[in-house]
Write an enzyme that holds these catalytic residues in place. Structure first.
Site, short mmCIF file in Angstrom:
data_model
loop_
_atom_site.label_atom_id
_atom_site.label_comp_id
_atom_site.label_asym_id
_atom_site.label_seq_id
_atom_site.Cartn_x
_atom_site.Cartn_y
_atom_site.Cartn_z
N THR A 183 36.62 45.28 40.09
CA THR A 183 36.23 43.99 39.49
C THR A 183 37.30 42.91 39.64
O THR A 183 37.08 41.78 39.22
CB THR A 183 35.98 44.18 37.98
OG1 THR A 183 37.17 44.71 37.41
CG2 THR A 183 34.82 45.12 37.71
N LYS A 184 38.44 43.25 40.22
CA LYS A 184 39.57 42.31 40.20
C LYS A 184 39.45 41.22 41.27
O LYS A 184 38.60 41.28 42.15
CB LYS A 184 40.88 43.08 40.38
CG LYS A 184 41.19 44.03 39.23
CD LYS A 184 41.31 43.29 37.91
CE LYS A 184 41.89 44.14 36.80
NZ LYS A 184 41.08 45.28 36.37
N ASN A 185 40.34 40.22 41.16
CA ASN A 185 40.24 39.05 42.05
C ASN A 185 40.51 39.41 43.51
O ASN A 185 40.05 38.71 44.41
CB ASN A 185 41.20 37.95 41.58
CG ASN A 185 40.74 37.34 40.27
OD1 ASN A 185 39.91 37.91 39.56
ND2 ASN A 185 41.27 36.17 39.94
#
Lengths: 396, 212
Positions: A183-185
């Site tokens: 889910t991270k950038n």
């Protein structure tokens, strides 16, 4: 209502990284190798630190940072309760005790003004978490760490793009840990990175992350010929692979573009929700860059007539996936039962913990996705209003 | 004007506080004092026998105590404290760097938010509210329940409202300028801090307000 389910934190995977992963698979070298090294270099350049060491997760990054810092059983490490459990777990993995300090209710970051009261003779480090991508007050934190001779290990799982007047996150603390979870950038499916300006720690981190084998042991099967290795430390299997790095190498190129997209969605949410009885995130402090990782709203039952979990379920029924970041760690059974943390100790974190809800936010969302989220949130209030008015009519 | 027996004499008031806080009523006031910058002017509302002054007398000489109970005010004045009779509901709160209220906000229910906002309008830097959220009135010990109930009788009004942790959090998070909250004392109280809204360029408040 939208027809398909909008997955919370859906990663943006483009053709470039798919081709890179396929090429890696076909290369015959899928473990730690040259692509991992290239990704480390690209990340080091992005952050501006002297060293960047890849690992299998941010949890591994935190664990290794504890180890190279010399934190040992009996020590105390100060951190925030408003974080994913991995932050506190990593402290306990080295036998130290996490000492929680409450958050500032606006920034949701650790309140630096409350830290000094928690410092004892046993305190060895502070781990601030840049919650949702909003950088902590690094001026106060570095001053505190210096004054009390403490290590500053940053949990920057949300903060790849974050910047402060003291420098970019990843260049300020002694060690900074990043996450490339789904889910991270930036995502490598699973993965993490540690940045530091300390050459000795960088060397140790590389060794500790691969069984404690002597430096660059991954090259032992390369075309440069077999090399014997030495076990210098009973290390861990925390290395990143070239398959993971293949994703990261292309994700990292889109960081600036994706941040702009995140900012645009953020502004649209702010505008769309400003007149609703929910609390939206506080404005960003001047001279800082917020990484816009999470857009968290506060659902207060008095205002919404719905508990947070019910509100989340209403969004789910409208095909909108959401997240909860986080249930305050001190309320989790292990920390409550084993370390004797009690409800009431960190009132700001508990208040947020009971009310926070993260809405979808990411570059994989198109404009229609964003409008679907907005429409679903508004629809809940409209539906509640009509239900309430019907109830009033019946009662009268 | 009728007060519960706790407020009949300063000694009884002090003894009651020692009883209510298991022999150490000072810890919670120390915590309040820690939030007040050195040299700040302080207006302490509903000061009682001014436990807060004991923590501030060297740090903040510009301290003023205000209370509705003339007996307690007289007692403070005898001790050389700049103290005044004052009704928070009707009198204008003098300006100061910091305005505090300890263990009294519940008396003003359902107007607590208005009271905090009035305090903010008079505070140049911050407002500090210390409030019990696990009230003695709900104690399993009869004597503590009695103390708690008596503490709620001020100006002839028997208070039925006491803050729970949730009710206090609900109030502070819905009050503009809320900065932070922390447990206080042994966890039975909460300490909340709010921004001050008074102009920082205004003249310091006079030592003795005109209405006293």
């Amino acid at each position: 209502m939208r027809e398909d389910f909008l997955v919370f934190g859906r990663p943006q995977i483009e053709e470039d990284e798919i081709a890179e992963v396929v090429a890696t698979l076909r290369s015959g070298w899928i473990g730690t190798g040259p692509k991992t090294t290239a990704f480390e270099e690209a990340f080091r350049t992005l952050i501006g630190a002297k060293y960047a060491i890849s690992v299998g997760s941010c949890t591994a990054a935190l664990h290794l940072s504890m180890l190279v810092s010399g934190i040992k059983p009996g020590d105390e490490v100060i951190t925030t309760p408003m974080t994913f459990c991995a932050t506190a777990n990593a402290i306990t993995h080295v036998g130290a005790k996490p000492i929680f300090v409450d958050i500032n209710p606006k920034t949701l970051n650790i309140d630096p003004d409350q830290i000094e009261c928690a410092i004892t003779d046993k305190t060895r480090a502070i781990i601030p978490v840049h919650f949702a991508g909003r950088p902590c007050d690094m001026q106060k934190l570095t001053a505190l760490a210096k004054k009390h001779n403490l290590m500053l290990i940053e949990d920057a799982a949300h903060a790849i793009e974050s910047d402060t007047p003291q420098g970019k996150i990843g260049t300020i603390g002694d060690l900074t840990c990043f996450s490339f979870y789904v889910t991270k950038n930036i995502t490598t499916a699973e993965g993490g990175m540690i940045t530091t300006n300390n050459a000795e720690w960088a060397e140790k981190l590389k060794i500790y992350a691969l069984h404690g084998l002597s430096h660059d042991a991954w090259k032992r099967y390369s075309d440069s010929g077999f090399k014997h290795y030495e076990v210098q430390f009973p290390g861990f299997k925390y290395n990143m692979t070239d398959l993971q790095a293949s994703l990261g190498l292309h994700q990292i190129k889109r960081v600036d573009k994706n941040l702009k997209r995140r900012e645009s969605i953020w502004r649209r949410y702010d505008e769309a929700f400003q007149n609703l009885p929910i609390k939206i995130p506080a404005p960003t402090s001047a001279n800082t860059i917020h990484a816009r990782h999470l857009y968290t709203i506060l659902i207060d039952v008095k205002e919404t007539k719905l508990e947070r979990d019910a509100f989340q379920h209403e969004l789910f029924k409208r095909n909108i996936g959401t997240g909860i970041h986080y249930t305050s760690v001190h309320l989790q059974p292990y920390y409550r039962d084993v370390l004797n943390y009690q409800p009431g100790q960190f009132p700001a974190a508990e208040y947020i913990s009971d009310r926070t809800l993260s809405l979808p936010l990411g570059p994989s969302m198109n404009d229609q996705d964003v409008e679907d989220v907005i429409e679903a949130v508004h629809d809940i209030f409209k539906t509640r209003a009509s239900v309430n008015s019907v109830q009033v009519e019946i009662e009268t | 004007m009728r007060f519960g027996f706790l407020y009949q004499h300063p000694w009884i008031y002090d003894l009651a506080l020692y009883g209510l806080y298991h022999g150490d009523p000072h810890a919670r006031f120390k915590q309040v004092a820690n939030e007040i910058p050195k040299g700040a002017s302080v207006v302490d509302l509903c000061a009682g026998t001014s436990f807060l002054f004991r923590q501030l007398q060297e740090k903040c000489p510009n301290y003023q105590a205000f209370d509705i109970n003339p007996r307690l005010v007289k007692h403070l004045q005898k001790r050389g404290i700049n103290a005044h009779s004052f009704d928070v509901r009707t009198d204008a709160i003098p300006q100061a760097d910091v305005v505090t209220m300890c263990s009294s906000l519940y008396h003003f229910h359902p107007n607590c938010k208005d009271i905090i906002q009035q305090m903010q309008n008079s505070a140049r830097e911050k407002v500090i509210v210390l409030e019990p959220v696990h009230n003695a009135k709900n104690s399993r010990f009869a004597f503590m329940r009695l103390l708690g109930a008596q503490a709620g009788i001020v100006d002839g009004k028997i208070n039925e409202f006491y803050f729970s942790p949730d009710a206090f959090q609900d109030l502070i998070h819905h009050t503009s300028g809320f900065q932070k909250v922390a447990p206080a004392g042994d966890g039975r109280d909460m300490l909340a801090i709010f921004d001050g809204h008074a102009s920082t360029t205004s003249e310091p408040s006079p030592q003795t307000p005109a209405y006293s």
